[in-house]
Design an enzyme around this catalytic site. Structure first.
Site, PDB file in Angstrom:
ATOM      1  N   LYS A   1      40.489   1.745 -28.091  1.00 34.57           N
ATOM      2  CA  LYS A   1      39.408   1.643 -27.104  1.00 34.57           C
ATOM      3  C   LYS A   1      38.542   2.913 -27.160  1.00 34.57           C
ATOM      4  O   LYS A   1      38.958   3.941 -27.703  1.00 34.57           O
ATOM      5  CB  LYS A   1      39.996   1.458 -25.705  1.00 34.57           C
ATOM      6  CG  LYS A   1      40.902   2.603 -25.238  1.00 34.57           C
ATOM      7  CD  LYS A   1      41.712   2.219 -24.009  1.00 34.57           C
ATOM      8  CE  LYS A   1      42.573   3.389 -23.547  1.00 34.57           C
ATOM      9  NZ  LYS A   1      43.519   3.001 -22.487  1.00 34.57           N
TER      10      LYS A   1
ATOM     11  N   TYR B   1      23.008  31.369 -19.103  1.00 34.87           N
ATOM     12  CA  TYR B   1      22.404  31.069 -17.801  1.00 34.87           C
ATOM     13  C   TYR B   1      23.126  31.817 -16.683  1.00 34.87           C
ATOM     14  O   TYR B   1      24.352  31.819 -16.612  1.00 34.87           O
ATOM     15  CB  TYR B   1      22.509  29.571 -17.497  1.00 34.87           C
ATOM     16  CG  TYR B   1      21.532  28.716 -18.272  1.00 34.87           C
ATOM     17  CD1 TYR B   1      20.156  28.870 -18.103  1.00 34.87           C
ATOM     18  CD2 TYR B   1      21.996  27.740 -19.139  1.00 34.87           C
ATOM     19  CE1 TYR B   1      19.266  28.057 -18.802  1.00 34.87           C
ATOM     20  CE2 TYR B   1      21.114  26.922 -19.839  1.00 34.87           C
ATOM     21  CZ  TYR B   1      19.748  27.094 -19.663  1.00 34.87           C
ATOM     22  OH  TYR B   1      18.871  26.294 -20.350  1.00 34.87           O
TER      23      TYR B   1
HETATM   24  C1  LIG Z   1      44.802   3.412 -22.841  1.00 37.42           C
HETATM   25  C2  LIG Z   1      45.983   2.527 -22.717  1.00 37.42           C
HETATM   26  C3  LIG Z   1      47.075   2.643 -23.592  1.00 37.42           C
HETATM   27  C4  LIG Z   1      47.204   3.785 -24.571  1.00 37.42           C
HETATM   28  O1  LIG Z   1      47.596   4.945 -23.871  1.00 37.42           O
HETATM   29  P1  LIG Z   1      47.898   6.330 -24.592  1.00 37.42           P
HETATM   30  O2  LIG Z   1      48.406   7.186 -23.504  1.00 37.42           O
HETATM   31  O3  LIG Z   1      46.608   6.802 -25.150  1.00 37.42           O
HETATM   32  O4  LIG Z   1      48.902   6.062 -25.657  1.00 37.42           O
HETATM   33  C5  LIG Z   1      48.075   1.692 -23.515  1.00 37.42           C
HETATM   34  N1  LIG Z   1      48.026   0.700 -22.599  1.00 37.42           N
HETATM   35  C6  LIG Z   1      47.002   0.571 -21.715  1.00 37.42           C
HETATM   36  C7  LIG Z   1      47.023  -0.532 -20.727  1.00 37.42           C
HETATM   37  C8  LIG Z   1      45.960   1.494 -21.731  1.00 37.42           C
HETATM   38  O5  LIG Z   1      44.969   1.390 -20.845  1.00 37.42           O
END
Ligand SMILES: *Cc1c(COP(=O)(O)O)cnc(C)c1O
Length: 357
Positions: free
Chosen positions: A32, A253
């Protein structure tokens, strides 16, 4: 002279193989947010080549984009449910939804009505996070009334940990127990619970399918353990200019940093628009060779300054912002965030180079 973001696909594949090797069940990959900012179109095929067959995005648009790089039989799922009127597009691109509400289930059931074969789906149960997923009562409704799932093939059921990065947290075992009780209502379905830190809780948490994301990209999600993951990201930036700043001279800044001694201040062409969080102002570090140099003054949108007084740096030399010695986890600590946020905010302006492809 722009900064260079190098993404090591071989390291990411090696991390997946490491996780798959410690796993009792199958190992998916969470890609994702464009594979945590690293580029899903490059990362996912490298993982598929390593043997990964199941990929999770959050949104349908991400899944559809990924489909071009990742044809069937690779399975692509969306974690964020099934939006109204989206079912046809799921079907067209052969994306599998993770159904998180009874409305999601009803939409997929209606889509299934027109076909002969059951439509596959995952069911997401909420076991205490109150974020996304079917509650215990809704899960029981589905278990007790098969008509609600008519035409749907429940390929797997899943849930998500609240605090898996803390191995001693009693909620981990409690969630496992609650999840197994819910999953028992769906005997044909595979069971998936563990994200990256969940995989390090022990084999009893692996079940049939694990869903690591962060660990694939080299983050250490279980700080209590030594980091076994290979670093996958290197970010380096050439020094654009070095200022000789006398005692009392100000940097950036607001002049929030003031030289206490004759100082050499190096400027690089990356700032908060590139994911160098403004919270790193007077807090962060980069490395010159292997020596840490402190970030001084406020981070600007496109520029940041480092105190290189104690190293032999010259304009055109590079400072390493993310590397094996000082990676996303370390930069995150300095910014008061987590490595996940460092990676996903890396931005679009770096020159990108993929290694090990
Ligand atoms: C993002 C996510 C994962 C992966 O999590 P990590 O901590 O990056 O391994 C797995 N399951 C769900 C439902 C998620 O939202």
């Amino acid at each position: 002279m722009t900064a260079l973001l190098e993404i090591d696909l071989a390291a990411i594949a090696a991390n997946w193989r490491y996780l798959a090797g410690m796993n009792r069940g199958e190992t998916a990959a969470v890609v994702k947010a464009d594979a945590y900012g690293l580029g899903a179109a490059r990362v996912a095929p490298a993982l598929a080549q390593a043997g990964c067959g199941i990929f999770f995005t959050a949104h349908l648009a991400e899944a559809v984009a990924l489909r071009e790089a990742l044809p069937p039989p690779a399975r692509i799922l969306t974690l964020n449910g099934l939006a109204p009127h989206a079912a046809a597009e799921f079907l067209r691109h052969r994306i599998t939804p993770v159904l998180a509400t009874l409305e999601d289930v009803a939409r997929w059931r209606r889509a299934a009505r027109s076909g002969e074969r059951p439509l596959p789906a995952f069911l997401h149960f909420d076991t205490g996070m109150n974020r996304l997923g079917l509650g215990a009562r809704e899960a029981a409704a589905l278990r007790d009334d098969p008509a609600l799932l008519e035409g749907i093939g429940v390929a797997a059921v899943m849930s998500h940990f609240i605090a898996a990065e803390a191995p001693e947290d009693p909620r981990n075992a409690r969630q496992l127990e609650d999840f197994l009780a819910l999953a028992a209502g769906f005997p044909g379905a595979r069971r998936s619970l563990a994200n990256s830190p969940g995989m390090f809780l022990g084999p009893e948490f692996h079940l049939d399918l694990t869903r690591p994301g962060a660990a694939l990209y080299g983050l250490n999600t279980s700080p209590a353990q030594p980091a076994p993951m290979a670093p996958a990201v290197r970010l380096s930036a050439p020094i654009l200019q070095i200022h000789d700043v006398p005692p009392g001279g100000e940097v950036g800044y607001g002049g929030s940093w003031r030289a206490a001694r004759p100082s050499r201040i190096a400027t690089i062409g990356a700032g908060y628009a590139d994911g160098l969080h403004r919270a790193l102002s007077n807090q962060g570090h980069a490395c010159f060779d292997d020596t840490p140099v402190p970030l001084v003054g406020r981070v600007s949108m496109d520029l940041a300054m480092f105190d290189v007084t104690d190293v032999p740096a010259n304009p055109g030399d590079t400072l390493v912002l993310l590397g094996a010695r000082h990676g996303a986890d370390e930069l995150a600590r300095e910014a008061g965030t987590i490595g996940y946020e460092i990676l996903t905010s890396l931005g679009r302006r770096y020159q990108r180079r993929y290694l090990g492809a």
